[in-house]
Design a protein around this motif. Sequence first.
Motif, PDB file in Angstrom:
ATOM      1  N   GLU A  76       0.841  -1.213   0.000  1.00 36.92           N
ATOM      2  CA  GLU A  76       0.000   0.000   0.000  1.00 36.92           C
ATOM      3  C   GLU A  76       0.869   1.254   0.000  1.00 36.92           C
ATOM      4  OE1 GLU A  76      -2.977   0.234   3.067  1.00 36.92           O
ATOM      5  OE2 GLU A  76      -3.731   2.153   2.316  1.00 36.92           O
ATOM      6  N   ASN A  77       1.996   1.230   0.713  1.00 36.05           N
ATOM      7  CA  ASN A  77       2.811   2.447   0.811  1.00 36.05           C
ATOM      8  C   ASN A  77       4.324   2.249   0.734  1.00 36.05           C
ATOM      9  OD1 ASN A  77       0.974   4.768   1.194  1.00 36.05           O
ATOM     10  ND2 ASN A  77       0.268   3.613   2.970  1.00 36.05           N
ATOM     11  N   HIS A 113       4.548  -1.196  -6.356  1.00 35.90           N
ATOM     12  CA  HIS A 113       3.764   0.047  -6.509  1.00 35.90           C
ATOM     13  C   HIS A 113       4.445   1.122  -5.695  1.00 35.90           C
ATOM     14  CE1 HIS A 113       0.114   2.627  -6.536  1.00 35.90           C
ATOM     15  NE2 HIS A 113       0.412   2.865  -5.283  1.00 35.90           N
ATOM     16  N   GLN A 120       3.832  11.595  -2.860  1.00 38.23           N
ATOM     17  CA  GLN A 120       4.677  10.735  -2.018  1.00 38.23           C
ATOM     18  C   GLN A 120       6.085  10.583  -2.588  1.00 38.23           C
ATOM     19  OE1 GLN A 120       2.224  11.074   0.450  1.00 38.23           O
ATOM     20  NE2 GLN A 120       3.218   9.257   1.187  1.00 38.23           N
ATOM     21  N   ASN A 165       2.213   6.300 -12.249  1.00 36.63           N
ATOM     22  CA  ASN A 165       0.940   6.372 -11.550  1.00 36.63           C
ATOM     23  C   ASN A 165       0.320   7.768 -11.708  1.00 36.63           C
ATOM     24  OD1 ASN A 165      -0.931   5.071  -9.775  1.00 36.63           O
ATOM     25  ND2 ASN A 165      -0.145   6.277  -8.061  1.00 36.63           N
ATOM     26  N   GLU A 166      -0.927   7.804 -12.166  1.00 38.60           N
ATOM     27  CA  GLU A 166      -1.742   9.033 -12.119  1.00 38.60           C
ATOM     28  C   GLU A 166      -1.145  10.227 -12.863  1.00 38.60           C
ATOM     29  OE1 GLU A 166      -2.616   9.685  -7.965  1.00 38.60           O
ATOM     30  OE2 GLU A 166      -3.319   7.641  -7.687  1.00 38.60           O
ATOM     31  N   GLN A 240      -7.536   1.760 -11.114  1.00 33.02           N
ATOM     32  CA  GLN A 240      -7.502   1.705  -9.651  1.00 33.02           C
ATOM     33  C   GLN A 240      -8.816   1.207  -9.047  1.00 33.02           C
ATOM     34  OE1 GLN A 240      -6.038   5.285  -7.829  1.00 33.02           O
ATOM     35  NE2 GLN A 240      -4.106   5.216  -8.944  1.00 33.02           N
ATOM     36  N   HIS A 242     -11.318   2.991  -7.285  1.00 36.34           N
ATOM     37  CA  HIS A 242     -11.878   3.553  -6.046  1.00 36.34           C
ATOM     38  C   HIS A 242     -13.268   4.077  -6.414  1.00 36.34           C
ATOM     39  CE1 HIS A 242      -8.051   3.098  -4.098  1.00 36.34           C
ATOM     40  NE2 HIS A 242      -7.454   3.763  -5.068  1.00 36.34           N
ATOM     41  N   GLU A 271      -6.859  -1.243  -7.436  1.00 31.67           N
ATOM     42  CA  GLU A 271      -7.040  -0.664  -6.094  1.00 31.67           C
ATOM     43  C   GLU A 271      -8.525  -0.622  -5.795  1.00 31.67           C
ATOM     44  OE1 GLU A 271      -4.958   3.070  -5.656  1.00 31.67           O
ATOM     45  OE2 GLU A 271      -3.244   2.369  -6.814  1.00 31.67           O
ATOM     46  N   ALA A 289      -9.410   9.716  -6.649  1.00 33.87           N
ATOM     47  CA  ALA A 289      -8.496   9.256  -5.609  1.00 33.87           C
ATOM     48  C   ALA A 289      -7.335  10.228  -5.487  1.00 33.87           C
ATOM     49  CB  ALA A 289      -7.996   7.854  -5.926  1.00 33.87           C
ATOM     50  N   ILE A 291      -5.293  12.469  -3.748  1.00 33.88           N
ATOM     51  CA  ILE A 291      -5.269  12.631  -2.307  1.00 33.88           C
ATOM     52  C   ILE A 291      -5.264  14.087  -1.858  1.00 33.88           C
ATOM     53  CG2 ILE A 291      -4.355  10.358  -1.715  1.00 33.88           C
ATOM     54  CD1 ILE A 291      -1.641  11.620  -1.460  1.00 33.88           C
TER      55      ILE A 291
HETATM   56  O1  G3I Z   1       4.270   6.585   7.631  1.00 36.79           O
HETATM   57  C1  G3I Z   1       3.817   7.814   8.226  1.00 36.79           C
HETATM   58  C2  G3I Z   1       3.995   7.749   9.690  1.00 36.79           C
HETATM   59  O2  G3I Z   1       5.361   7.700   9.969  1.00 36.79           O
HETATM   60  C3  G3I Z   1       3.335   8.975  10.308  1.00 36.79           C
HETATM   61  O3  G3I Z   1       3.393   8.876  11.706  1.00 36.79           O
HETATM   62  C4  G3I Z   1       1.872   9.080   9.870  1.00 36.79           C
HETATM   63  C5  G3I Z   1       1.207  10.341  10.409  1.00 36.79           C
HETATM   64  O4  G3I Z   1       0.175  10.786   9.564  1.00 36.79           O
HETATM   65  O5  G3I Z   1       1.839   9.142   8.487  1.00 36.79           O
HETATM   66  C6  G3I Z   1       2.362   7.977   7.880  1.00 36.79           C
HETATM   67  O6  G3I Z   1       2.292   8.102   6.516  1.00 36.79           O
HETATM   68  C7  G3I Z   1       1.015   7.995   5.933  1.00 36.79           C
HETATM   69  C8  G3I Z   1       1.010   6.774   5.029  1.00 36.79           C
HETATM   70  O7  G3I Z   1      -0.202   6.709   4.308  1.00 36.79           O
HETATM   71  C9  G3I Z   1       1.195   5.461   5.793  1.00 36.79           C
HETATM   72  O8  G3I Z   1       0.143   5.273   6.672  1.00 36.79           O
HETATM   73  C10 G3I Z   1       0.753   9.238   5.119  1.00 36.79           C
HETATM   74  O9  G3I Z   1       0.607  10.345   6.005  1.00 36.79           O
HETATM   75  C11 G3I Z   1      -0.505   9.090   4.282  1.00 36.79           C
HETATM   76  O10 G3I Z   1      -0.626  10.205   3.402  1.00 36.79           O
HETATM   77  C12 G3I Z   1      -0.389   7.835   3.456  1.00 36.79           C
HETATM   78  O11 G3I Z   1      -1.573   7.697   2.716  1.00 36.79           O
HETATM   79  C13 G3I Z   1      -1.512   6.800   1.639  1.00 36.79           C
HETATM   80  C14 G3I Z   1      -1.721   7.555   0.324  1.00 36.79           C
HETATM   81  O12 G3I Z   1      -1.775   6.636  -0.751  1.00 36.79           O
HETATM   82  C15 G3I Z   1      -0.577   8.518   0.019  1.00 36.79           C
HETATM   83  O13 G3I Z   1       0.591   7.810  -0.241  1.00 36.79           O
HETATM   84  C16 G3I Z   1      -2.606   5.760   1.828  1.00 36.79           C
HETATM   85  O14 G3I Z   1      -2.303   4.963   2.983  1.00 36.79           O
HETATM   86  C17 G3I Z   1      -2.691   4.876   0.606  1.00 36.79           C
HETATM   87  O15 G3I Z   1      -3.823   4.021   0.710  1.00 36.79           O
HETATM   88  C18 G3I Z   1      -2.845   5.731  -0.640  1.00 36.79           C
HETATM   89  O16 G3I Z   1      -2.815   4.880  -1.766  1.00 36.79           O
HETATM   90  C19 G3I Z   1      -3.010   5.525  -3.039  1.00 36.79           C
HETATM   91  C20 G3I Z   1      -2.247   4.737  -4.083  1.00 36.79           C
HETATM   92  O17 G3I Z   1      -0.899   4.643  -3.717  1.00 36.79           O
HETATM   93  C21 G3I Z   1      -2.385   5.385  -5.448  1.00 36.79           C
HETATM   94  N1  G3I Z   1      -3.778   5.531  -5.806  1.00 36.79           N
HETATM   95  C22 G3I Z   1      -4.612   6.205  -4.838  1.00 36.79           C
HETATM   96  C23 G3I Z   1      -4.484   5.545  -3.475  1.00 36.79           C
HETATM   97  C24 G3I Z   1      -5.357   6.237  -2.474  1.00 36.79           C
HETATM   98  O18 G3I Z   1      -4.923   7.574  -2.286  1.00 36.79           O
END
Ligand code: G3I
Length: 385
Positions: A76-77, A113, A120, A165-166, A240, A242, A271, A289, A291
């Motif tokens: 996921e990340n 991914h 990110q 991506n995107e 994806q 969503h 996704e 999606a 963000i």
């Molecule tokens: O890892 C940090 C952690 O250290 C910190 O304490 C915490 C505080 O907020 O944040 C953590 O990071 C977060 C990460 O997810 C892991 O949980 C980020 O803030 C948060 O922005 C991140 O969100 C992810 C998002 O992509 C941005 O990368 C979502 O979990 C994830 O589901 C989402 O996935 C994306 C796909 O990659 C691409 N398509 C859309 C999809 C949904 O947005």
Amino acid sequence: MKRFNVSLAALAATAAFATAGCAGGTAAAEGEAPALKESLAGRFYIGTALNTDYIYERDAQADAVVVRHFDAIVPENVMKSGPMQPREGEFFWNDADRFVEYGEKNDMWITGHCLVWHSQAPSWFFTDAEGNDVSREVLVERMRTHIHTVVGRYKGRIKGWDVVNEAIMEDGSYRQSKFVKIIGEDFIPLAFQFAHEADPDAELYYNDYNEWYVGKRDAIVKLVGELKAAGLRIDGVGMQGHIGMDSPSIEEYGAAIDAYGKAGVKVMITELDMSALPTPTRRGGAGGANIADTVGYREAMNPFTRAISDEVNTQWNARMGEFFKLFLERDDVVSRVTLWGVTDATSWKNDYPMQGRTDYPLLFGRDYQAKQVVWDIAEMAKDIK
Ligand code: G3I
């Protein structure tokens, strides 16, 4: 864009199931759910996205669900460029290594991914020591190094990559990301070239959301054609998925699958999740999606804090069943369907597009139990050949 009345369509679909004598229908299923990967064997991979807790097997009940039901995984990340290369030349491998080991241990199809994404990405990627944008040459070199290093490390082990991506907007234009502004639109073919150089056997995908929008769909079809014409490898388009309760329609989603199939690539639903909650108005319309498109909390938009209502649960299962029916009917081009998470408890949808809601978007509930649709999928897979 075509819209339809979900309640009516979903209830009609559920009624049709019951009439057809499917084991699903509206009745609550009991006992252990059929394993998704067995129900769908020979049709397409059924995958899930793993967060860090799942990768490290910190939740035994979730782990049992993953191993029983899924034969494909995606991170996921932990493989995004920010977590992978937080500072130039300093790669963080622990989580990604563990993710790949998890997939190998459980004999799963492993997708990476994602290699190039405007979001990110670490801030250093685009700037010099003074904070100014780097030149095209520098950014191309950074992209090449990142892709070669990450893909190269997992050569032969990660079977397919979301390379870009995107990058395309709903109207078909290119997203004005730093990649486009600094390199130009050819950052996409360059990324595919670098990924192929690093692992010639890996499948390579373009991945995006809202790919049923006609403008976006046509632009991606064109992109696929351009990559192929340039002699570059592209194996698939990742849709994806969503989605929401009111959009997209099955018809427009199916039309997009057909368009990508005709372009000569596999289609992956990469996704998949379906919010059971009302869709707040925001930029980009429903089903997005992006963000960056979030809205402030409103209690009226969070109606199921304790439990989902029976009525919406029934509609949700019926509509999710309709999507799987579509995927089964298109299994000549659909090669994988991956859910964006394991249980509702850890879905990103609880915080997007509105933070702090209680959503029900996945195939397994907060109690780790399979939803009705998991039984319905098993029946449909027998009926739809
Ligand atoms: O890892 C940090 C952690 O250290 C910190 O304490 C915490 C505080 O907020 O944040 C953590 O990071 C977060 C990460 O997810 C892991 O949980 C980020 O803030 C948060 O922005 C991140 O969100 C992810 C998002 O992509 C941005 O990368 C979502 O979990 C994830 O589901 C989402 O996935 C994306 C796909 O990659 C691409 N398509 C859309 C999809 C949904 O947005």
